[in-house]
Design a protein around this motif. Structure first.
Motif, PDB file in Angstrom:
ATOM      1  N   ASP A 150       1.265  -3.114 -10.547  1.00 61.78           N
ATOM      2  CA  ASP A 150       0.703  -1.843 -11.006  1.00 61.78           C
ATOM      3  C   ASP A 150       1.710  -0.714 -10.795  1.00 61.78           C
ATOM      4  O   ASP A 150       1.753   0.237 -11.557  1.00 61.78           O
ATOM      5  CB  ASP A 150      -0.589  -1.519 -10.259  1.00 61.78           C
ATOM      6  N   TRP A 151       2.479  -0.804  -9.723  1.00 63.62           N
ATOM      7  CA  TRP A 151       3.514   0.168  -9.404  1.00 63.62           C
ATOM      8  C   TRP A 151       4.607  -0.536  -8.613  1.00 63.62           C
ATOM      9  O   TRP A 151       4.376  -1.555  -7.983  1.00 63.62           O
ATOM     10  CB  TRP A 151       2.962   1.378  -8.630  1.00 63.62           C
ATOM     11  N   ILE A 152       5.805   0.012  -8.701  1.00 63.84           N
ATOM     12  CA  ILE A 152       6.965  -0.579  -8.027  1.00 63.84           C
ATOM     13  C   ILE A 152       6.994  -0.075  -6.587  1.00 63.84           C
ATOM     14  O   ILE A 152       6.965   1.134  -6.345  1.00 63.84           O
ATOM     15  CB  ILE A 152       8.277  -0.189  -8.755  1.00 63.84           C
ATOM     16  N   PRO A 153       7.050  -0.980  -5.615  1.00 63.41           N
ATOM     17  CA  PRO A 153       7.159  -0.528  -4.224  1.00 63.41           C
ATOM     18  C   PRO A 153       8.420   0.314  -4.044  1.00 63.41           C
ATOM     19  O   PRO A 153       9.432   0.083  -4.702  1.00 63.41           O
ATOM     20  CB  PRO A 153       7.274  -1.846  -3.438  1.00 63.41           C
ATOM     21  N   LYS A 154       8.323   1.304  -3.165  1.00 63.66           N
ATOM     22  CA  LYS A 154       9.485   2.155  -2.912  1.00 63.66           C
ATOM     23  C   LYS A 154       9.519   2.544  -1.445  1.00 63.66           C
ATOM     24  O   LYS A 154       8.585   2.247  -0.685  1.00 63.66           O
ATOM     25  CB  LYS A 154       9.460   3.398  -3.803  1.00 63.66           C
ATOM     26  N   GLN A 155      10.581   3.225  -1.067  1.00 63.94           N
ATOM     27  CA  GLN A 155      10.758   3.654   0.321  1.00 63.94           C
ATOM     28  C   GLN A 155       9.527   4.441   0.771  1.00 63.94           C
ATOM     29  O   GLN A 155       9.014   5.299   0.048  1.00 63.94           O
ATOM     30  CB  GLN A 155      12.005   4.528   0.443  1.00 63.94           C
ATOM     31  N   GLY A 156       9.044   4.107   1.960  1.00 59.58           N
ATOM     32  CA  GLY A 156       7.887   4.796   2.515  1.00 59.58           C
ATOM     33  C   GLY A 156       6.576   4.069   2.274  1.00 59.58           C
ATOM     34  O   GLY A 156       5.597   4.315   2.967  1.00 59.58           O
ATOM     35  N   ASN A 157       6.533   3.168   1.287  1.00 62.42           N
ATOM     36  CA  ASN A 157       5.339   2.327   1.092  1.00 62.42           C
ATOM     37  C   ASN A 157       5.320   1.298   2.208  1.00 62.42           C
ATOM     38  O   ASN A 157       6.277   1.154   2.960  1.00 62.42           O
ATOM     39  CB  ASN A 157       5.370   1.617  -0.257  1.00 62.42           C
ATOM     40  N   SER A 158       4.227   0.561   2.295  1.00 66.84           N
ATOM     41  CA  SER A 158       4.154  -0.475   3.317  1.00 66.84           C
ATOM     42  C   SER A 158       3.679  -1.780   2.699  1.00 66.84           C
ATOM     43  O   SER A 158       3.128  -1.803   1.600  1.00 66.84           O
ATOM     44  CB  SER A 158       3.232  -0.052   4.458  1.00 66.84           C
ATOM     45  N   VAL A 169      10.504  -9.456  -4.688  1.00 67.72           N
ATOM     46  CA  VAL A 169       9.237  -9.385  -5.415  1.00 67.72           C
ATOM     47  C   VAL A 169       9.558  -9.233  -6.904  1.00 67.72           C
ATOM     48  O   VAL A 169      10.525  -8.565  -7.273  1.00 67.72           O
ATOM     49  CB  VAL A 169       8.337  -8.223  -4.904  1.00 67.72           C
ATOM     50  N   SER A 170       8.751  -9.870  -7.734  1.00 68.91           N
ATOM     51  CA  SER A 170       8.914  -9.770  -9.181  1.00 68.91           C
ATOM     52  C   SER A 170       8.215  -8.513  -9.693  1.00 68.91           C
ATOM     53  O   SER A 170       7.116  -8.188  -9.240  1.00 68.91           O
ATOM     54  CB  SER A 170       8.301 -11.003  -9.850  1.00 68.91           C
ATOM     55  N   SER A 227       0.836  -1.202   0.000  1.00 69.72           N
ATOM     56  CA  SER A 227       0.000   0.000   0.000  1.00 69.72           C
ATOM     57  C   SER A 227       0.869   1.250   0.000  1.00 69.72           C
ATOM     58  O   SER A 227       2.000   1.240   0.465  1.00 69.72           O
ATOM     59  CB  SER A 227      -0.954   0.011   1.204  1.00 69.72           C
ATOM     60  N   LYS A 228       0.292   2.308  -0.577  1.00 66.97           N
ATOM     61  CA  LYS A 228       0.960   3.606  -0.615  1.00 66.97           C
ATOM     62  C   LYS A 228      -0.101   4.688  -0.660  1.00 66.97           C
ATOM     63  O   LYS A 228      -1.232   4.451  -1.096  1.00 66.97           O
ATOM     64  CB  LYS A 228       1.897   3.729  -1.815  1.00 66.97           C
ATOM     65  N   THR A 234      -3.643   0.146  -3.143  1.00 71.55           N
ATOM     66  CA  THR A 234      -3.141  -1.155  -2.714  1.00 71.55           C
ATOM     67  C   THR A 234      -2.993  -2.074  -3.918  1.00 71.55           C
ATOM     68  O   THR A 234      -3.666  -1.894  -4.934  1.00 71.55           O
ATOM     69  CB  THR A 234      -4.078  -1.832  -1.693  1.00 71.55           C
ATOM     70  N   GLN A 235      -2.108  -3.032  -3.783  1.00 67.24           N
ATOM     71  CA  GLN A 235      -1.949  -4.076  -4.793  1.00 67.24           C
ATOM     72  C   GLN A 235      -1.487  -5.341  -4.081  1.00 67.24           C
ATOM     73  O   GLN A 235      -0.818  -5.284  -3.062  1.00 67.24           O
ATOM     74  CB  GLN A 235      -0.970  -3.674  -5.888  1.00 67.24           C
ATOM     75  N   THR A 236      -1.877  -6.467  -4.622  1.00 63.18           N
ATOM     76  CA  THR A 236      -1.486  -7.757  -4.073  1.00 63.18           C
ATOM     77  C   THR A 236      -0.436  -8.373  -4.978  1.00 63.18           C
ATOM     78  O   THR A 236      -0.531  -8.297  -6.200  1.00 63.18           O
ATOM     79  CB  THR A 236      -2.710  -8.689  -3.970  1.00 63.18           C
ATOM     80  N   ALA A 237       0.581  -8.959  -4.371  1.00 61.99           N
ATOM     81  CA  ALA A 237       1.647  -9.623  -5.119  1.00 61.99           C
ATOM     82  C   ALA A 237       2.197 -10.754  -4.277  1.00 61.99           C
ATOM     83  O   ALA A 237       1.880 -10.869  -3.087  1.00 61.99           O
ATOM     84  CB  ALA A 237       2.759  -8.625  -5.455  1.00 61.99           C
TER      85      ALA A 237
END
Length: 124
Positions: A85-93, A79-80, A28-29, A49-52
């Motif tokens: 939908d979007w690449i997780p980055k610093q600050g996301n959870s 994670v692949s 989530s972000k 949110t996105q599930t992976a």
């Protein structure tokens, strides 16, 4: 970008292994803030949110813990990028088994010209 012959083999293989053996989690972000020129206010429209599937998180060994960049209790997983939908980055959870972790670092792992996996550093 078409990639290299190694990309053609390893990127799908990494994704297939995580899809088959990985753990399903929710990333989530905060959604992008929206500026309203009439009210001159910026509002956040919510959370995306996105599930992976990820590799099972693994705690860092004591060798890597320096107390600043990597702290005791930090973990890492992979994670692949395929299907995100979007690449997780610093600050996301990320929520794993009901526990929420902050993403401290997201490092790409290349197999040539393409990213095969992202390594995530997680902190509770």
């Amino acid at each position: 970008m078409s990639g290299t012959p190694l990309d053609a083999k390893l990127v799908p293989k990494a994704h297939a292994l995580l899809k088959k053996f990985g753990k399903s989690v929710d990333f989530s972000k905060a959604d992008t803030p929206v500026y309203d020129p009439v009210t001159m206010a910026t509002t956040n429209s919510g959370t995306l949110t996105q599930t992976a599937k990820i590799s099972p998180p693994e705690k860092y060994s004591d060798f890597y813990i320096d107390g600043t960049t990597i702290k005791a209790g930090d973990a890492h997983c992979y994670v692949s990028p395929v299907g995100l939908d979007w690449i997780p980055k610093q600050g996301n959870s990320v929520e794993i088994d009901g526990a929420k972790f902050e993403i401290i670092r997201c490092s790409p792992i290349y197999t040539g010209e393409k990213v095969a996996l992202y390594e995530l550093q997680l902190r509770a």
